[in-house]
Design an enzyme around this catalytic site. Structure first.
Site, PDB file in Angstrom:
ATOM      1  N   LYS A  86       1.042  -1.146   0.289  1.00  0.00           N
ATOM      2  CA  LYS A  86       0.433   0.121  -0.224  1.00  0.00           C
ATOM      3  C   LYS A  86       0.477   1.216   0.674  1.00  0.00           C
ATOM      4  O   LYS A  86      -0.078   2.060  -0.269  1.00  0.00           O
ATOM      5  CB  LYS A  86      -0.727  -0.077   1.288  1.00  0.00           C
ATOM      6  CG  LYS A  86      -2.069  -0.751   0.728  1.00  0.00           C
ATOM      7  CD  LYS A  86      -3.102  -0.806   2.118  1.00  0.00           C
ATOM      8  CE  LYS A  86      -4.670  -1.754   1.920  1.00  0.00           C
ATOM      9  NZ  LYS A  86      -4.821  -1.464   3.243  1.00  0.00           N
TER      10      LYS A  86
ATOM     11  N   ASP B 289      -7.160 -10.714   8.440  1.00  0.00           N
ATOM     12  CA  ASP B 289      -7.387  -9.823   8.335  1.00  0.00           C
ATOM     13  C   ASP B 289      -8.548  -9.392   8.540  1.00  0.00           C
ATOM     14  O   ASP B 289      -8.827  -8.086   8.280  1.00  0.00           O
ATOM     15  CB  ASP B 289      -6.704  -9.021   7.164  1.00  0.00           C
ATOM     16  CG  ASP B 289      -6.017  -8.014   6.373  1.00  0.00           C
ATOM     17  OD1 ASP B 289      -5.550  -6.771   7.455  1.00  0.00           O
ATOM     18  OD2 ASP B 289      -6.281  -7.887   5.266  1.00  0.00           O
TER      19      ASP B 289
HETATM   20  P1  C2E Z   1      -8.582  -3.148   3.742  1.00  0.00           P
HETATM   21  O1  C2E Z   1      -9.528  -1.589   4.397  1.00  0.00           O
HETATM   22  O2  C2E Z   1      -7.042  -3.277   5.193  1.00  0.00           O
HETATM   23  O3  C2E Z   1      -9.611  -4.507   4.048  1.00  0.00           O
HETATM   24  C1  C2E Z   1      -9.410  -5.593   4.196  1.00  0.00           C
HETATM   25  C2  C2E Z   1     -10.252  -6.721   3.929  1.00  0.00           C
HETATM   26  O4  C2E Z   1     -11.372  -6.688   4.572  1.00  0.00           O
HETATM   27  C3  C2E Z   1     -10.940  -6.288   2.475  1.00  0.00           C
HETATM   28  O5  C2E Z   1     -10.561  -6.239   1.070  1.00  0.00           O
HETATM   29  C4  C2E Z   1     -12.156  -6.472   2.342  1.00  0.00           C
HETATM   30  O6  C2E Z   1     -12.297  -8.055   1.899  1.00  0.00           O
HETATM   31  C5  C2E Z   1     -12.583  -6.196   3.805  1.00  0.00           C
HETATM   32  N1  C2E Z   1     -13.514  -5.584   4.173  1.00  0.00           N
HETATM   33  C6  C2E Z   1     -13.153  -4.342   4.725  1.00  0.00           C
HETATM   34  N2  C2E Z   1     -14.064  -3.321   4.680  1.00  0.00           N
HETATM   35  C7  C2E Z   1     -14.860  -4.283   4.206  1.00  0.00           C
HETATM   36  C8  C2E Z   1     -16.674  -3.721   4.220  1.00  0.00           C
HETATM   37  O7  C2E Z   1     -17.237  -3.241   4.967  1.00  0.00           O
HETATM   38  N3  C2E Z   1     -17.592  -4.150   3.404  1.00  0.00           N
HETATM   39  C9  C2E Z   1     -16.771  -5.493   3.184  1.00  0.00           C
HETATM   40  N4  C2E Z   1     -17.670  -6.410   2.252  1.00  0.00           N
HETATM   41  N5  C2E Z   1     -15.242  -6.413   2.867  1.00  0.00           N
HETATM   42  C10 C2E Z   1     -14.914  -5.379   4.017  1.00  0.00           C
HETATM   43  P2  C2E Z   1     -10.656  -5.837  -0.366  1.00  0.00           P
HETATM   44  O8  C2E Z   1     -12.160  -5.070  -0.150  1.00  0.00           O
HETATM   45  O9  C2E Z   1      -9.358  -6.514  -1.462  1.00  0.00           O
HETATM   46  O10 C2E Z   1     -10.163  -4.388  -0.324  1.00  0.00           O
HETATM   47  C11 C2E Z   1      -8.780  -4.196  -0.228  1.00  0.00           C
HETATM   48  C12 C2E Z   1      -8.885  -2.797   0.617  1.00  0.00           C
HETATM   49  O11 C2E Z   1      -8.937  -1.753  -0.544  1.00  0.00           O
HETATM   50  C13 C2E Z   1      -8.713  -2.522   1.684  1.00  0.00           C
HETATM   51  O12 C2E Z   1      -8.019  -2.959   2.668  1.00  0.00           O
HETATM   52  C14 C2E Z   1      -8.791  -1.067   1.219  1.00  0.00           C
HETATM   53  O13 C2E Z   1      -7.333  -0.274   2.041  1.00  0.00           O
HETATM   54  C15 C2E Z   1      -9.172  -0.739  -0.232  1.00  0.00           C
HETATM   55  N6  C2E Z   1     -10.821  -0.273  -0.298  1.00  0.00           N
HETATM   56  C16 C2E Z   1     -11.742  -1.314  -0.401  1.00  0.00           C
HETATM   57  N7  C2E Z   1     -12.686  -0.860  -0.437  1.00  0.00           N
HETATM   58  C17 C2E Z   1     -12.684   0.927   0.331  1.00  0.00           C
HETATM   59  C18 C2E Z   1     -13.581   1.989  -0.035  1.00  0.00           C
HETATM   60  O14 C2E Z   1     -14.808   1.666  -0.615  1.00  0.00           O
HETATM   61  N8  C2E Z   1     -12.908   2.519  -0.146  1.00  0.00           N
HETATM   62  C19 C2E Z   1     -11.427   3.361   0.627  1.00  0.00           C
HETATM   63  N9  C2E Z   1     -11.298   4.073   0.428  1.00  0.00           N
HETATM   64  N10 C2E Z   1     -10.437   2.390  -0.383  1.00  0.00           N
HETATM   65  C20 C2E Z   1     -11.379   0.675  -0.054  1.00  0.00           C
HETATM   66 FE    FE Z   2      -4.335  -6.422   1.250  1.00  0.00          FE
HETATM   67 FE    FE Z   3      -4.928  -4.833   7.061  1.00  0.00          FE
END
Ligand code: C2E
Ligand code: FE
Ligand code: FE
Ligand code: SIN
Ligand code: SIN
Length: 391
Positions: free
Chosen positions: A233, A313
């Protein structure tokens, strides 16, 4: 026992001592073995190994207080151990409470009643003072000159092993610290409480690894490598990473690259932990059914370590606040993960999450209530806050 048998017995005890200390490379284990063996060989009630902390000018030792282990520290020069460390001479005391050098504080803390004390200096290979070997309360009578000779031999044997283990321990610690600080850098920008997220997900990963039947060593490796899962990241722009709303499909495509960036940064590392971290970085967003990223790997084709860390995670990501979402309850987070068992997550890991949920919640509470560690004070929170302002 005759003189001859006595000698033979001592010789075999010494040989055993040598074998046992040679077989243990971790400082903690080594100190425990040494204390136990020396106690037996000398017929003493206790043996303490005090080590010099040159940086602080103190001696420290581990003591068992009930079920807990505590580290006790005494200033160099204080107490019997301090005297021996400072002067380099051995001390043999028949009645500790009548000796002005004796520091009663340790007894007061441990509730122990010291009577006789035999203490000799502990030296490393080049004669450098490493600490003090102390035996307390011989089972019968005072310690003799022969005991002193024996303790000196044991101290000489133990010294070089303790020195090696200490160097190894320092190296291991600085290696782990570096890894942990690298991980902090990576998640510094996008999370409210980076240190705690990393500590929690790292603890969860270790618990899940043990539940999956991995060895204590493997689980510990995973625990230490896990915080680096999102190291990639660092290469994602703020406009995406810190966006306080849902990402567009294009932005999400860019975001997905953090897995590959992370692997590129870590791949072919010399360090076992960094190589493990590379596997975790590249695999932690793969889905069990093959629909994840970056490679669409399926089932066992995804490394076990990555299958473990992804559950840890996501559980923590869901149950804590992010720039783009609020915190879910832990029950909702568990429910979400269970619903996706076999699809997004390895069903076995999900089963372990359920089984060990009380332990997971306890680890979570511990990390949440922990004093914020020093490293998280260094760069103040407002530095990070500024990143949120549009330019
Ligand atoms: P992260 O915030 O560390 O989240 C890791 C993983 O946790 C996400 O992988 C997803 O599988 C799950 N997760 C976290 N929050 C949610 C949620 O509110 N709903 C659901 N259904 N799952 C959740 P993912 O989706 O592949 O995202 C990877 C990274 O991408 C995230 O790491 C975050 O840094 C970013 N990201 C994903 N969606 C968004 C978003 O809508 N807005 C922003 N600003 N960043 C996002
Ligand atoms: Fe990740
Ligand atoms: Fe993480
Ligand atoms: C001391 O070195 O004075 C403390 C002796 C002990 O271990 O109780
Ligand atoms: C660390 O603090 O070095 C990593 C987190 C952990 O202790 O598991």
């Amino acid at each position: 026992m005759g003189r001859r048998q006595e000698l033979e017995k001592r010789q075999s005890l010494l040989a055993r001592f040598g074998r046992m200390i040679a077989a243990e490379s971790h400082l903690d284990g080594l100190l425990m073995i040494i204390a136990e063996e020396v106690r037996n060989i000398l017929g003493a009630d206790r043996c303490s190994v005090f080590l010099v902390d040159g940086y602080k000018g103190e001696l420290w030792t581990k003591v068992a207080l009930g079920l807990e282990e505590k580290i006790l520290r005494i200033p160099l020069g204080q107490g019997i151990a301090g005297f021996v460390a400072k002067t380099g001479s051995a001390v043999n005391i028949r009645d500790a409470y009548k000796d002005t050098r004796f520091a009663q504080d340790l007894d007061r803390i441990t509730g122990y009643q010291t009577r006789t004390v035999l203490a000799v200096p502990l030296r490393g290979r080049d004669g450098k003072a490493l600490g003090v070997f102390e035996v307390l309360n011989k089972s019968r009578g005072p310690f003799t000159e022969e005991d002193e000779g024996l303790l000196r031999i044991l101290a000489t044997m133990a010294g070089s092993f303790i020195e090696t283990a200490t160097l190894y321990e320092d190296l291991r610690r600085s290696h782990l610290e570096t890894i942990y600080r690298m991980a902090l850098v990576a998640e510094y920008r996008d999370q409210e409480d980076t240190g705690r997220h990393l500590r929690r997900m790292s603890r969860f990963s270790g618990i899940l690894a043990l539940g999956m039947g991995l060895s204590a060593q493997e689980a510990e490796d995973i625990r230490y490598a896990a915080p680096l899962h999102d190291i990639g990241k660092v290469a994602i722009p703020d406009s995406i990473l810190r966006k306080p709303a849902k990402l567009t499909p294009e932005e999400f495509e860019e975001m997905k690259k953090h897995t590959v960036y992370g692997a590129k940064m870590l791949i072919n590392a010399e360090s076992r932990l960094l190589r493990l971290a590379a596997k975790i970085a590249v695999g932690h967003h793969e889905w069990y059914d093959g629909t994840g990223y970056p490679s669409g790997l399926k089932g066992e084709a995804i490394s076990l370590e990555a299958r473990i860390v992804t559950v840890a995670d996501v559980f923590d990501a869901l149950s804590s606040k992010r720039v783009y979402k609020g915190a879910w309850t832990v029950e909702d987070a568990l429910k979400y993960i269970e619903e996706r068992s076999g699809r997004q997550f390895d069903p076995q890991v999900v089963a372990v999450l359920r089984e060990r949920f009380p332990e997971i919640l306890q680890a979570r509470d511990e990390e949440n209530s922990r004093m914020v560690a020093d490293e998280e004070h260094l760069p103040s929170a407002d530095v990070r806050g500024n990143g949120a302002q549009p330019a």
